[in-house]
Motif scaffolding. Structure first.
Motif, mmCIF file in Angstrom:
data_model
loop_
_atom_site.group_PDB
_atom_site.id
_atom_site.type_symbol
_atom_site.label_atom_id
_atom_site.label_comp_id
_atom_site.label_asym_id
_atom_site.label_seq_id
_atom_site.Cartn_x
_atom_site.Cartn_y
_atom_site.Cartn_z
ATOM 1 N N CYS A 1 -5.701 6.189 -4.967
ATOM 2 C CA CYS A 1 -5.037 4.772 -4.218
ATOM 3 C C CYS A 1 -5.890 3.714 -3.575
ATOM 4 O O CYS A 1 -5.494 2.860 -3.462
ATOM 5 N N GLY A 2 -6.808 4.370 -3.157
ATOM 6 C CA GLY A 2 -7.757 3.631 -2.100
ATOM 7 C C GLY A 2 -7.168 4.132 -0.514
ATOM 8 O O GLY A 2 -6.440 4.568 -0.547
ATOM 9 N N GLY A 3 -8.189 3.630 0.161
ATOM 10 C CA GLY A 3 -7.997 3.937 1.642
ATOM 11 C C GLY A 3 -8.649 5.140 1.902
ATOM 12 O O GLY A 3 -9.289 5.792 1.450
ATOM 13 N N SER A 4 -8.131 5.614 2.956
ATOM 14 C CA SER A 4 -8.933 6.866 3.773
ATOM 15 C C SER A 4 -7.646 8.080 3.738
ATOM 16 O O SER A 4 -6.573 7.902 3.316
ATOM 17 N N TYR B 1 0.949 -1.117 -0.017
ATOM 18 C CA TYR B 1 -0.181 -0.087 0.047
ATOM 19 C C TYR B 1 0.947 1.303 0.090
ATOM 20 O O TYR B 1 0.769 2.158 -0.675
#
Length: 154
Positions: A96-99, A70
C-alpha cells in the motif's frame, strides 16, 4: 442513521447504515434498532460467518467506511487477504505504501472490523494489537476461527 445489533461470540455488535451501505460495525448494543433489508442481510451474513467463516464468499453488502484516501487504500487491501491467512504490517506497507507504523494506524482506525478483516494483519513476531473490546484475545480468537492459527494459541 439506521442501526441493527446482533449477539456474537465476541459480544454484542452494532451495524450502522447510511445511503444504502454499511458505514460502521461497533462493539456494544446500539440504542436504536431498525431492521432495514440491508442491515438484516449484513446481520445474517455475520451470523453465518461466525458459524463457518471459510464457507462464505465476500460480504454481499456495499461498504462506505469514512477515512482518508490512504486509510481507504489500506482497508481495500485488507479485503483481499483470504480467510485463514495473515499478512504482516510490513508486507501490507510494501503493498500500500507507507510504513508498518502507518499501516498499524490505518488498521486501528478501521470502522468496519471483521467485515474489513483487520484481524488478519499481524506483527512480524506475534499477533500485534487489536482495537476490539477484547483486544488481542479477540484477534487470536478470530484467527483461530478462520484456521489461521491453532485454537490452542487463541
Amino acid at each position: 442513521m439506521p442501526q441493527l445489533s446482533l449477539h456474537s461470540p465476541l459480544g454484542d455488535l452494532t451495524l450502522s447504515e447510511e445511503d444504502g451501505a454499511i458505514l460502521a460495525l461497533d462493539w456494544g448494543w446500539g440504542r436504536d434498532q431498525t431492521e432495514t433489508p440491508l442491515l438484516c442481510q449484513a446481520r445474517d451474513w455475520l451470523d453465518q460467518w461466525f458459524d463457518a467463516p471459510t464457507t462464505l464468499g465476500e460480504f454481499p453488502v456495499p461498504l462506505t467506511p469514512f477515512g482518508t484516501p490512504y486509510q481507504k487504500r489500506v482497508w481495500d487491501a485488507l479485503r483481499t487477504i483470504p480467510v485463514g491467512t495473515t499478512v504482516t504490517y510490513a508486507e501490507l506497507a510494501a503493498q500500500c505504501g507507507g510504513s508498518a507504523q502507518s499501516i498499524g494506524q490505518a488498521v486501528g482506525r478501521n470502522p468496519i472490523p471483521i467485515i474489513i478483516p483487520c484481524h488478519r494483519v499481524v506483527a512480524r513476531h506475534g499477533l500485534g494489537g487489536y482495537s476490539g473490546w477484547g483486544g488481542v484475545e479477540d484477534k487470536a480468537w478470530l484467527l483461530a476461527l478462520e484456521g489461521a492459527i491453532p485454537a490452542r494459541e487463541a
